[in-house]
Enzyme design. Structure first.
Site, PDB file in Angstrom:
ATOM      1  N   ASP A  10       6.624  17.339  11.161  1.00  0.00           N
ATOM      2  CA  ASP A  10       7.931  17.057  10.576  1.00  0.00           C
ATOM      3  C   ASP A  10       8.729  18.314  10.254  1.00  0.00           C
ATOM      4  O   ASP A  10       9.963  18.264  10.137  1.00  0.00           O
ATOM      5  CB  ASP A  10       7.781  16.237   9.283  1.00  0.00           C
ATOM      6  CG  ASP A  10       7.497  14.770   9.543  1.00  0.00           C
ATOM      7  OD1 ASP A  10       7.566  14.346  10.719  1.00  0.00           O
ATOM      8  OD2 ASP A  10       7.195  14.042   8.579  1.00  0.00           O
ATOM      9  N   LYS A  52      14.000  12.881   4.135  1.00  0.00           N
ATOM     10  CA  LYS A  52      14.422  12.224   5.377  1.00  0.00           C
ATOM     11  C   LYS A  52      14.003  10.770   5.339  1.00  0.00           C
ATOM     12  O   LYS A  52      13.063  10.375   4.640  1.00  0.00           O
ATOM     13  CB  LYS A  52      13.824  12.917   6.616  1.00  0.00           C
ATOM     14  CG  LYS A  52      12.292  12.969   6.674  1.00  0.00           C
ATOM     15  CD  LYS A  52      11.627  11.721   7.224  1.00  0.00           C
ATOM     16  CE  LYS A  52      10.107  11.872   7.290  1.00  0.00           C
ATOM     17  NZ  LYS A  52       9.421  10.588   7.551  1.00  0.00           N
TER      18      LYS A  52
END
Length: 299
Positions: free
Chosen positions: A142, A12
């Site tokens: 996350d 990401k």
């Protein structure tokens, strides 16, 4: 089904990352947009005849007992036992690791999320996406994003997620050659902790105006990382000559968006040999979703 191979665990990027405050328990309040990209680790899973969770290959710097993959699988295994009254079969997992540790790309969290999705399928554990997100949150803020599996506007400590349209573009990413420990960044006395909160519309309107070349906000962690780790500053300065370069997460990787693959290739060709650099395309959704859908059809 006894195995599930070639499972992607994509990286990401934080298109921006603002620190808006701090909770009483010390956790920082954040706002960010998480963007999946098509650079990924690859994981392979095989069920065992016993109940052990085993990583079958070495991952440098990550002992098996500390690996988020193993810890996530054991957490889901315990949840399965609570719901079904007995343990499921154990799992062997092999990891093809290409995402750097301490790079701000979320590699370890992504690996754990892919492991949870794969095991939930192999065990037929029956947990919904939101249930997996809640289960995984104690392991890392996350991980819920990777389970959420699409471009997201994130708030809180990173766990409050809303889908948002992100850019369709290419990124050039530089690895400055250092591993940045997240605690060192968040504990720095000069870290900005009072950025004014924004709303999704602020990001979306900026994207509408600029197309794929996102330049909204900034990364509040970047100044600290550049001070503590000069190679990060050097990478930002070099890539910044081609566009709006910034650090992702708590570092160390640095990225810049380009509207075409050709533009990204032109910059890649100029990267000094001292840095590892690569290109990646933005993803609208997590590739594990289609993989598991295809598996379900085959079954």
């Amino acid at each position: 089904m006894r195995s599930l191979h070639h499972c992607p665990a994509p990286a990401k990027l934080n298109l921006f990352l603002h620190v808006t405050g701090r909770r009483a328990d010390g956790y920082h309040l954040l706002q960010s947009v998480f963007q999946l990209i098509d650079r990924a680790d690859t994981l392979h899973f095989d069920l065992r005849d016993d109940e052990q969770i085993v990583r079958t290959n070495d991952v440098p710097g990550v002992p098996e007992e500390q690996d988020l993959i193993v810890r996530a699988l054991r957490l889901l295994q315990a949840e399965y036992a609570r719901r079904h009254g007995g343990l499921p079969p154990g799992i062997e997992v092999r990891v093809e690791k290409i995402l750097p540790m301490g790079g701000g790309l979320g590699g370890g969290s992504s690996d754990a999320a892919t492991a949870l999705m794969a095991a939930n399928h192999l065990w037929q554990a029956g947990l919904a996406q939101q249930e997996l997100m809640i289960l995984a949150l104690p392991l890392g803020a996350d991980i819920p994003f990777f389970l959420f599996g699409e471009t997201a506007f994130a708030e809180g400590i990173g766990e409050a997620l809303q889908a948002v349209r992100g850019p369709d573009c290419w990124y050039v990413v530089l690895e400055p050659g250092v591993s940045v420990p997240t605690p060192a960044i968040f504990s720095a006395p000069d870290l900005t902790r009072d950025t004014e909160p924004v709303i999704i519309a602020d990001f979306s309107s900026s994207y509408a105006e600029s197309g794929s070349r996102i330049g909204f906000g900034k990364n509040d962690l970047q100044d600290v990382a550049e001070r503590l780790f000069p190679p990060v500053r050097e990478a930002v300065e070099w890539l910044g000559s081609y566009g709006d370069a910034r650090m992702t997460g708590s570092g160390a990787c640095v990225f810049c968006a380009f509207s075409s693959e050709r533009d990204a290739d032109l910059v890649l060709a100029r990267v000094p040999g001292k840095w590892k650099a690569w290109k990646a395309h933005s993803l609208g959704s997590h590739p594990m979703k289609s993989l598991l859908q295809n598996q379900a059809v085959m079954e």
